[in-house]
Design a protein around this motif. Structure first.
Motif, PDB file in Angstrom:
ATOM      1  N   GLN A 112       0.859  -1.035   0.026  1.00 14.66           N
ATOM      2  CA  GLN A 112       0.088   0.050   0.019  1.00 14.66           C
ATOM      3  C   GLN A 112       0.894   1.093   0.074  1.00 14.66           C
ATOM      4  O   GLN A 112       0.535   2.119  -0.537  1.00 14.66           O
ATOM      5  N   ILE A 115       1.515   2.044  -3.459  1.00 16.26           N
ATOM      6  CA  ILE A 115       0.525   2.439  -4.179  1.00 16.26           C
ATOM      7  C   ILE A 115       0.558   4.088  -3.925  1.00 16.26           C
ATOM      8  O   ILE A 115       0.407   4.851  -4.944  1.00 16.26           O
ATOM      9  N   ASN A 118       4.535   5.631  -4.441  1.00 20.16           N
ATOM     10  CA  ASN A 118       5.244   5.118  -5.743  1.00 20.16           C
ATOM     11  C   ASN A 118       6.017   6.452  -6.192  1.00 20.16           C
ATOM     12  O   ASN A 118       5.240   7.538  -6.485  1.00 20.16           O
ATOM     13  N   LYS A 174      -3.177   7.711 -11.853  1.00 22.90           N
ATOM     14  CA  LYS A 174      -3.195   6.102 -11.334  1.00 22.90           C
ATOM     15  C   LYS A 174      -2.530   5.417 -12.337  1.00 22.90           C
ATOM     16  O   LYS A 174      -2.500   3.965 -12.278  1.00 22.90           O
ATOM     17  N   TRP A 177      -0.161   2.504 -10.882  1.00 21.38           N
ATOM     18  CA  TRP A 177      -0.452   1.986  -9.582  1.00 21.38           C
ATOM     19  C   TRP A 177      -0.362   0.560  -9.338  1.00 21.38           C
ATOM     20  O   TRP A 177      -0.087   0.007  -8.188  1.00 21.38           O
ATOM     21  N   ASP A 178      -0.294  -0.104 -10.454  1.00 23.32           N
ATOM     22  CA  ASP A 178       0.061  -1.778 -10.603  1.00 23.32           C
ATOM     23  C   ASP A 178       1.572  -1.827 -10.540  1.00 23.32           C
ATOM     24  O   ASP A 178       1.908  -3.011 -10.548  1.00 23.32           O
TER      25      ASP A 178
END
Length: 196
Positions: A112, A115, A118, A174, A177-178
């Motif tokens: 997290q 996320i 980052n 985003k 985000w992965d």
């Protein structure tokens, strides 16, 4: 707190924005409900003077220096009770409850952390320094940020990001985000030393 969060003109400084987030997230959604439930369980009515709306709104019109003077938090409150309590009580350094945030952030919560902090997301959205999380964990941001302060600082940064997204409805980029937030090799060595 709903009234305060919609009045950005009454808390124009970063400090007041952070105070507002703290009141909403930590006070209104954490400490106050738990204190109220605990009081009700024992037949008591809990009153929180510092959550009183007119008083809270008044504090957001104060200069930031009256709330935070150097490293001294709640400065105006301490001045107000200085004649009623011993100085070792009034002016002692604030200590939080011993929640193991550093361990949580560097273990189970690391994904997290990646996320919300980052480096690519921070760079794209121009929030903080892209490598701020690595600097904090590696002890390269400031000498005062070590031990339990590492987790507290990371947690505050994540809460700031969540607040911007969920309360201010800011669109965070985003696209990455992965992307897993892997510890740089030098940072992993520092972390292992800290754990040992």
């Amino acid at each position: 707190m709903h009234v305060i969060k919609n009045r950005h003109d009454e808390c124009p400084s970063l400090l007041h924005h952070l105070r507002c987030a703290n009141l909403m997230l930590k006070g209104a959604q954490n400490i106050h409900p738990r204190a109220t439930a605990l009081g009700f369980a024992h037949g008591l009515w809990v009153r929180s003077p510092f959550c009183d709306l007119p008083l809270a709104e008044w504090t957001f019109r104060l200069s930031g220096e009256l709330c935070l003077q150097g490293a001294c938090e709640k400065y105006i409150l301490k001045c107000a009770v200085e004649n009623w309590l011993p100085p070792e009580i009034v002016w002692r350094q604030k200590r939080g409850m011993g929640v193991p945030l550093t361990s949580w952030c560097l273990n189970d919560f690391w994904h997290q952390l990646g996320i919300w902090l980052n480096p690519e997301i921070l760079r794209t959205n121009n929030h903080f320094y892209p490598q701020i999380a690595a600097q904090i964990v590696g002890g390269k941001l400031g000498a005062a940020i070590q031990g339990r302060r590492i987790g507290e600082t990371l947690w505050l940064l994540i809460m700031w990001q969540l607040w911007r997204s969920h309360v201010l409805n800011e669109e965070l980029n985003k696209q990455s985000w992965d992307h897993p937030f892997w510890l740089p090799r030098w940072l992993w060595r520092s972390y292992k030393r800290w754990q040992g």
